[in-house]
Design a protein around this motif. Structure first.
Motif, PDB file in Angstrom:
ATOM      1  N   ASN A 141       3.464  -3.329   3.887  1.00 57.84           N
ATOM      2  CA  ASN A 141       2.344  -2.424   4.065  1.00 57.84           C
ATOM      3  C   ASN A 141       1.351  -2.646   2.944  1.00 57.84           C
ATOM      4  OD1 ASN A 141       0.683  -0.222   4.757  1.00 57.84           O
ATOM      5  ND2 ASN A 141       1.921   1.197   3.550  1.00 57.84           N
ATOM      6  N   THR A 170       0.955  -5.426  -4.177  1.00 59.47           N
ATOM      7  CA  THR A 170       0.242  -4.696  -3.129  1.00 59.47           C
ATOM      8  C   THR A 170      -1.230  -4.528  -3.513  1.00 59.47           C
ATOM      9  OG1 THR A 170       0.764  -2.519  -4.070  1.00 59.47           O
ATOM     10  CG2 THR A 170       2.355  -3.470  -2.534  1.00 59.47           C
ATOM     11  N   THR A 197      -5.604   1.386   5.841  1.00 58.07           N
ATOM     12  CA  THR A 197      -5.755   1.370   4.394  1.00 58.07           C
ATOM     13  C   THR A 197      -7.172   1.793   4.048  1.00 58.07           C
ATOM     14  OG1 THR A 197      -4.151  -0.422   4.114  1.00 58.07           O
ATOM     15  CG2 THR A 197      -5.666  -0.026   2.295  1.00 58.07           C
ATOM     16  N   ARG A 240       1.728   4.880   1.122  1.00 54.24           N
ATOM     17  CA  ARG A 240       1.621   4.520  -0.286  1.00 54.24           C
ATOM     18  C   ARG A 240       0.277   5.026  -0.805  1.00 54.24           C
ATOM     19  NH1 ARG A 240       2.535  -0.619  -0.048  1.00 54.24           N
ATOM     20  NH2 ARG A 240       4.683  -0.621  -0.836  1.00 54.24           N
ATOM     21  N   LYS A 242      -2.318   5.189  -4.393  1.00 57.78           N
ATOM     22  CA  LYS A 242      -2.555   4.576  -5.695  1.00 57.78           C
ATOM     23  C   LYS A 242      -3.811   5.155  -6.319  1.00 57.78           C
ATOM     24  CE  LYS A 242      -0.570   0.141  -4.372  1.00 57.78           C
ATOM     25  NZ  LYS A 242      -0.741  -1.317  -4.428  1.00 57.78           N
ATOM     26  N   ILE A 256       1.191   4.818  -8.968  1.00 57.25           N
ATOM     27  CA  ILE A 256       1.573   4.433  -7.607  1.00 57.25           C
ATOM     28  C   ILE A 256       2.700   5.335  -7.129  1.00 57.25           C
ATOM     29  CG2 ILE A 256       2.397   2.567  -6.121  1.00 57.25           C
ATOM     30  CD1 ILE A 256       1.446   0.579  -8.219  1.00 57.25           C
ATOM     31  N   ASP A 258       5.075   5.923  -3.365  1.00 54.06           N
ATOM     32  CA  ASP A 258       5.302   5.451  -2.003  1.00 54.06           C
ATOM     33  C   ASP A 258       6.544   6.102  -1.412  1.00 54.06           C
ATOM     34  OD1 ASP A 258       7.720   3.257  -1.918  1.00 54.06           O
ATOM     35  OD2 ASP A 258       6.734   3.262  -3.861  1.00 54.06           O
ATOM     36  N   TYR A 259       6.579   6.157  -0.086  1.00 54.54           N
ATOM     37  CA  TYR A 259       7.738   6.690   0.624  1.00 54.54           C
ATOM     38  C   TYR A 259       7.780   6.041   2.003  1.00 54.54           C
ATOM     39  CZ  TYR A 259      10.987   9.855   2.932  1.00 54.54           C
ATOM     40  OH  TYR A 259      12.064  10.364   3.615  1.00 54.54           O
ATOM     41  N   GLY A 315      11.757   5.534  -1.641  1.00 52.49           N
ATOM     42  CA  GLY A 315      10.544   6.073  -2.250  1.00 52.49           C
ATOM     43  C   GLY A 315      10.596   6.004  -3.755  1.00 52.49           C
ATOM     44  N   ARG A 337      12.789   5.426  -8.878  1.00 54.46           N
ATOM     45  CA  ARG A 337      12.892   5.164  -7.450  1.00 54.46           C
ATOM     46  C   ARG A 337      14.223   5.688  -6.914  1.00 54.46           C
ATOM     47  NH1 ARG A 337       9.008   2.474  -5.360  1.00 54.46           N
ATOM     48  NH2 ARG A 337      10.189   2.272  -3.418  1.00 54.46           N
TER      49      ARG A 337
END
Length: 769
Positions: A141, A170, A197, A240, A242, A256, A258-259, A315, A337
């Motif tokens: 992603n 990313t 995005t 995600r 950022k 950052i 994310d999950y 995540g 994480r």
């Protein structure tokens, strides 16, 4: 949990302190690289961070290849398990769940169900090492690029990189321009993928926010004839966010989070063949139970009574701070994480409760802190030095249940429950120095001092309601004493680099890599194993001799890079499977050898046309490894007392030849439109999934992918048609003996199939603003 939170915020506070120091340093000479590496590329340059600083790929004395976002998109590569289709040095071996899947580089990789054995190929996402192999299998992603670093990378990337590393980068927020990109695609097997995005400027030149998300869903390719369910499907989503903040010219803060979730009915094996003599506890034969299936390499049916699923959650959050002090860049990366998985499979492959329950619940938590000092580029001496801390806790519970070979009356069954946990701590100091003796000649030296500690507990009980233990896959009730492994190590790198001309560079390096000791936490652990000291596996030591040449020729029309390597592994931490004993076993292999060459070329013969080719020749050999015989193996074929010495054999699932060819062409076609086409072909030579077992052979095969697109010249709208495996070449991602389908004469076999083993088509639409 409170400890981890405190550790996270302490790390963040330390990072903030470094920002405060750097913000007041008025004598700094340059800003700290806050721009994404992809944006730093100029012309045909490819910028990488393989040495913890942004550099032109052609100037990096490391065997590294780069997979761009467009290369991944053109080939519909959506996860690490598909990277072998675009990078010939990477291998992937499938399993009944993500905990047992594994990646390899140059034929070397760890495939293991034990919580106490960590991968040999490290996955690093935005500077954060992922501690568990299973946590690395996620949907791509908003990926900018993936750097494939081959050979030991422990000096700079440390943990779990004795065979190599995948550095995943990313997309980064843009401080000057807001943008939005969204795409939707539909393909064979009702494959639906949605992605979006957006990057928003919050304060021009100072702060920006980037948000991305995806949703993927596809029907299963395998049908369970017992209930009509589709298996081996895809159902995942993720987000995600950022935030990039640059409070001054010398400081940047990058946050950052994310999950993601994956809820799949997978990963079931189909039956290729059966032993006619295999009979179960109630007198029914395997052949009769599977009589309605079309057995063979193309079998896409199963007949099972148990459940298949893999529910996974991943995540985390990280804070990266870059600041300058006296011309030096100080980097702090603080991250926490979590990974959770609950999976089950029905390994017997028949509609009887032979083993109908074979599940695991696992939770992994990790905290990492890296503090790094980087010198300015272009100085006579360039260096990177730092400190690293890694903490990981893995807790799991597995259950096995069934009648196995015992004809128990009614609903009675055999079964085990195994509870285990392991806590790992890793502390390291590292550094790498490049001394430019002249404008052409440079010397390279690097080191990493590592202190490793692992503590584990193991408790096997009889499953509540079971009449007795499950042999092979479990065992009698057993509580092991606390298992511990501690070690210290000094790994290092030495090399020389020669810049013959601005467009030709050559290098030679020697690297000693390291992976710490491992603990045997498999279901069938016994007191005999523990008392003999065999529950602790020795550290894995890698040694790599490597030479390469990087060239840009014919006025930058051709880029040609060649690398040769000779790599050895001592005490490689290996897992083998005995079809006779129906159990996995852990051991240190005596020695592994992988040697060969890698060639990468990019040709730009005309405007709008680019041709790329990648070749990997990998010759592998194992020495001093004794494993169980394959079913039906004779003494003349090397089987003595149920064991075989496979010294001299190639590693499993390690093709000697692998290569890719890719062609891209784009041109304006009038009416404010632009057309483009991509065609790629990947070839992998024959491999065996089991040592010397000809029935586990996967013949060589090639995959042809293609895409044609029509878009507006301003790039706002694009429509694409794509096809994968256009020649419909079928292949298996794993082949093995069927559970309890063995005898002295031989065995029946099963296989794992993915959608990539079949021809698929689809359409995709993209909008950008």
């Amino acid at each position: 949990m409170n400890y981890r939170r405190k550790a996270f915020w302490l790390g963040t506070a330390a990072a903030a302190l470094s920002v405060s120091v750097g913000a007041h340093a008025q004598d700094s000479q340059s800003a700290p690289g806050g721009t994404a590496a992809g944006d730093a590329a100029m012309g045909d340059e490819i910028v990488v961070t393989a040495q913890k600083r942004e550099q032109n790929l052609q100037n990096v004395p490391v065997s590294v290849s780069v997979l761009s976002a467009s290369a991944l998109s053109d080939n519909r590569v959506s996860g690490l398990e598909q990277l072998s289709q675009v990078s010939p040095s990477i291998g992937f071996t499938n399993s009944a769940n993500t905990r047992g899947q594994g990646l390899s580089i140059r034929g070397i990789g760890t495939l293991n169900f034990s919580d106490g054995v960590e991968p040999s190929v490290s996955t690093v996402i935005d500077g954060v090492v992922i501690g568990r192999s299973a946590a690395s299998f996620f949907d791509f992603n908003d990926i900018e690029r993936i750097e494939v670093l081959r050979g030991p990378q422990g000096t700079l990337f440390g943990k779990n990189s004795s065979a190599g590393a995948l550095n995943v980068v990313t997309g980064k927020p843009d401080l000057y321009d807001s943008s939005l990109e969204a795409s939707a695609s539909y393909g064979t097997f009702d494959d639906v993928r949605l992605k979006a995005t957006g990057s928003v400027v919050l304060d021009q030149g100072r702060a920006a926010l980037r948000l991305s998300g995806f949703r993927s869903k596809a029907d299963g390719i395998i049908t369970n004839t017992a209930d009509g369910r589709k298996l081996n499907d895809n159902d995942s989503w993720g987000v995600r966010g950022k935030l990039l903040f640059e409070p001054s010219d010398v400081t940047s803060i990058y946050v950052i989070g994310d999950y993601g979730e994956s809820n799949r009915n997978c990963c079931v094996s189909t039956v290729r063949s059966v032993m006619p003599t295999t009979t179960y506890y109630n007198g029914e034969t395997r052949a009769d139970l599977l009589a309605d299936q079309q057995l063979g390499p193309l079998n896409r049916e199963v007949t099972i009574d148990g459940d298949y699923f893999n529910h996974q959650k991943t995540g985390g959050a990280s804070v990266e701070v870059n600041t300058e002090l006296g011309g030096q860049t100080i980097t702090s990366i603080t991250a926490y994480r979590e990974f959770q998985v609950f999976d089950n499979n029905d390994p017997d492959g028949v509609p009887l409760p032979v083993i109908s329950l074979n599940n695991a619940r696992q939770k992994q938590r990790q905290f990492t802190q890296e503090l790094r000092l980087t010198s300015p580029a272009g100085e006579p001496i360039e260096y990177v030095a730092g400190l690293y801390y890694f903490w990981q806790d893995v807790v799991s519970r597995t259950q096995v249940k069934g009648k196995l070979v015992v004809n128990l009356p009614g609903d009675l069954y055999l079964g085990n429950q195994v509870d285990r946990d392991i806590t790992t701590k890793n502390v390291a100091a590292f550094g790498q120095v490049t001394g430019h003796l002249t404008d052409s000649l440079s010397l390279i030296g690097g080191f990493r001092f590592t202190s490793e500690q692992a503590v584990a507990h193991f408790d096997r009980t009889i499953l509540p309601g079971a009449v007795a233990a499950m042999p092979s896959l479990g065992g009698p009730a057993y509580v092991a004493p606390t298992l511990k492994a501690t070690d210290t190590d000094l790994s290092y790198k030495l090399g020389v680099q020669y810049q013959a001309t601005p467009d030709v560079m050559a290098y030679f390096t020697y690297t000693r890599g390291y992976k710490g000791p491992a603990l045997n936490l498999l279901n069938n652990l016994t007191a005999v194993t523990v008392d003999a000291g065999l529950a602790v596996l020795k550290p894995e030591i890698a040694r790599n001799w490597e030479a390469g040449i990087r060239t840009t020729l014919f006025d930058r029309m051709l880029t040609l890079n060649v690398t040769g390597f000779y790599e050895t592994f001592t005490d490689f931490q290996a897992q083998t499977y005995s079809a006779i004993l129906t159990s996995f076993q852990l051991t240190n292999a005596g020695k592994l050898i992988t040697q060969g060459a890698e060639v990468e070329a990019i040709l730009r013969p005309a405007d709008g046309l680019s041709l790329t080719g990648n070749l990997a020749f990998t010759d592998t050999e194992v020495r001093g490894l004794i494993v169980s015989c394959y079913a039906g193996q004779s003494a003349a074929q090397g089987c003595v007392g149920g064991r075989q010495d496979v010294t001299g054999e190639a590693l499993t699932n390690a093709p000697k030849w692998a290569w890719t060819l890719n062609a891209n062409y784009g041109a304006d076609i009038g009416n404010d439109l632009r057309g483009s086409a991509n065609l790629s072909f990947t070839w992998r030579s024959k491999t065996l999934f089991g040592y010397r077992d000809p029935n586990t052979a996967q013949p060589g095969y090639g995959l042809l992918n293609g895409r044609v697109s029509l878009e507006t010249q301003d790039g706002r709208y694009r429509l694409s048609l794509f096809g994968k495996n256009l020649t419909n070449r079928h292949f298996a991602s794993f082949i093995g003996a069927g559970l309890l389908d063995t005898s002295a004469a031989g065995a029946g076999y099963t296989q794992l199939l993915t959608p990539d083993a079949f021809r698929t088509f689809g359409v995709e639409g993209t909008v950008r603003f």
